[in-house]
Design an enzyme around this catalytic site. Sequence first.
Site, short mmCIF file in Angstrom:
data_model
loop_
_atom_site.label_atom_id
_atom_site.label_comp_id
_atom_site.label_asym_id
_atom_site.label_seq_id
_atom_site.Cartn_x
_atom_site.Cartn_y
_atom_site.Cartn_z
N ASN A 77 0.80 -1.22 0.00
CA ASN A 77 0.00 0.00 0.00
C ASN A 77 0.83 1.26 0.00
O ASN A 77 1.89 1.34 0.59
CB ASN A 77 -1.02 -0.03 1.14
N CYS A 78 0.33 2.26 -0.73
CA CYS A 78 1.07 3.50 -0.90
C CYS A 78 0.11 4.66 -1.13
O CYS A 78 0.49 5.71 -1.60
CB CYS A 78 2.01 3.38 -2.09
N VAL A 79 -1.19 4.45 -0.83
CA VAL A 79 -2.17 5.50 -1.07
C VAL A 79 -2.04 6.57 0.00
O VAL A 79 -2.03 6.25 1.18
CB VAL A 79 -3.59 4.91 -0.98
#
Lengths: 77, 426, 350
Positions: free
Chosen positions: B241-243
């Site tokens: 995840n990188c949002v």
Amino acid sequence: MVKEIERAGIPVVHVCTVTPISMTVGANRIVPAIAIPHPLGNPNLDHEEEFKLRRKLVEKALKALETEVDGQTVFEG
Amino acid sequence: MKLELGKIYIKDIKFDDCQRIEDGVLYVSKEELTKIALSDDHLASAEFDIAKPGESVRITPVKDVIEPRVKVEGSGGVFPGWIAKVDTVGSGKTYALKGMAVVTAGPIVGFQEGVIDMTGPGADYTPFSKTINLVMVCKPVEGLKQHAYEKAVRLAGFRVAAAVGELARSLEPDETEVYETCTIKEGLEKYPDLPRVAYVQMLQSQGLLHDTYVYGVDAKQILPTIVSPTEVFDGAIVSGNCVSACDKNPTYVHQNNPVVEELFKQHGKTINFVCHILTNENVFLADKERSSFFTAKICKMLDLDGVIVSEEGFGNPDTDLIMNCKKITAEGIKTVIITDEYAGRDGKSQSLADAHASADAVVTAGNANEVVILPKLDKLIGTLDYINKIAGASETTLREDGTLEVEIQVITGATSEVGFGYLSAR
Amino acid sequence: MAKIKVVHYINQFFAQIGGEEKADYPAELRVGEIIGPGTAFESAFGDEAEIVATIVCGDSYFNENIDKAKADILEMVKSQKPDLFIAGPAFNAGRYGVACGTITDAVLNELGIPALTGMYEENPGVDMFASKLYIVSTKNSAAGMRAAVKKMAPLALKLARHEKIGASVVEGYIPTGVRVNFFEKERGAKRAVDMLLKKLSDKPFVTEYPMPDFDRVAPNPAVKDMAHAKIALVTSGGIVPKGNPDHIESSSASHYGEYCLDGVEALSSETYETAHGGYDPVYANDDPNRVLPVDVLRQLEKEGVIGKLHDKYYSTVGNGTAVASAKAFAAEYAQKLLEDHVDAVILTST
């Protein structure tokens, strides 16, 4: 947002998954939804079943709007 | 469990056909690395580049940052469940390449990815402006679905990081750190007077580009569980995840979990660091309730005196955070929580989506909505095609003079909620 | 560069006129005089600034004649055309604190002149003005004068030069409620462990984010006649016409969208999508009715369960959007909903 609509004098029902946040932000009529990415749907059901599920939720939301409440109320079940 | 972590300091990275580490310089072959990256037929291309601290370079859209490590003694291997087969890690000996990172980049969904600037004001906010970065930009084969593309890039990063780590297997570390925890009974006998403390880590688990994995298992499918705090040092937890990249933990941050490190510094002196508890942040309310009840129950069964709870992300996970805090506190356990804030660009809004009186000891990693102007940099690795759409940007982000007006939300690791960075707010 | 011109406000006590017995001393402008704490400020300013006038006013006089005192003092300040106004510090003197807060607020907001005061955290002036002003935190008595001036003087100069003001802990002012970022000396994880160690040993610790209080709005009466009611849909789930014509941001939205539902029987993946960046968008993009249930409401409209589905819906992205912005959006479209005679709203959130 829900509070501002209420403040304007329009009854509002908040359909949302994370009802504790709804409680914290001060919604008065709260209907629990299915899941965050699909509050009024369930992609695991076939189209017809899913539509039925959504109709039930919307009916519950309308019911909540037709119900007098005197404080924050979560319409479970 | 006892883990010796050997640190090998990397001073420079160079491309060379003969891959090796010599006098602190890492030599890697583009051809070899490309082969490793593209062993998955979902990826059409992988391009490698190097970005060094202080250079006028911007990397975006960043997916993950990984520290190359290799397991030289003890059971299992790095990234169990992905690269190594599933076996318990966290004991024996592991070597880490310090001062560098593998950075994966590629346009997956058009919004939601991070920015790393190697110089300028943006560099102050990201820890990865201080590492020498081996960057891989991955493109998918045509028609690949987003979920499959995300997975392909994620795994390519682990393969490359593991292959680079492997180059250190026969080296002598520059420095060695020893981490050791006791079993429940040992701990009670050895430290009868020290408060019993655990770390409750909440893992983002909300779907595409919002997922985290434990030994190969999608964290949304776990019930809260306990691990030895040494296990993360071998890559037991990896990021998908990188949002809103500011407060998502890249794999590098899991491998170097700062709360685990800081609790180890106190272990045996002021506290008994009992264990590391993992829980999730799911999209169903029932899951949130269940997970927080389980977490509180585990804390109670372990007879803990205190816990640190760290969040990952914001918005609905604020509720998971507050539920954990409320329920653990109700068991008579002292709680400190780590979060970040979304107080608006002017800092005047309420910072968290949820609140409770039990959350009276809060560490904040700063207001992610703070606006910064990032200068135009000489070189771009990746693409700016999506920059106006990523979380924390707007239509007017990319300005005519090439500068970017963004919230620090876009910067990888800017408001780390495991307390990796120094940013805070009052 | 010319010196910054400062007007300083103090009470009768610090002007050495007298104590309680002289508290009814009316406001007085003393041009060119530097009195009491003014000397400490003057030396702290060095060559940067000078006090051009001191205004003296009795605490009782100010509080009993608040409108006149305020107006008179504002005129006095205006006459000196200063670049900066400093009141106090008032320490724990209640009436002095209220006077300092009132006049600092007036100078700042009515004259637009940078202004600063200082007080002890329990001074009633803090409760009244902390959210509007920079109030430097001082000790509870005049024994803390040196320490107070040491914090007030540099912050005052920054205000006069219109420089960026850092976080409260850095600058020494009482938190205003506006969150300001700064870099700590220790990383977050270390601070968390230190805080836990203090909490475990029952020592005092300071939270970095005090929990807020929430305000509440009473529920409106229920809808009496659903079969004739006009129902509107609103969502924070970011459902927008395909292509996101209003460019609503995926996070920290700066505006909302108003879209027409006239002739729309159901939403489809060809014509609608989500702009929300905070959740897995696949499900909403596949079938936007999962977030905005237009399909069901049309059916209920046909069956006569509801009177009518309002032909406009309002959409924004809840992800990371400041509460104050969301509030402003909602206040605006709530008025539109009222004008359109909407009877009730279903608001969906992701």
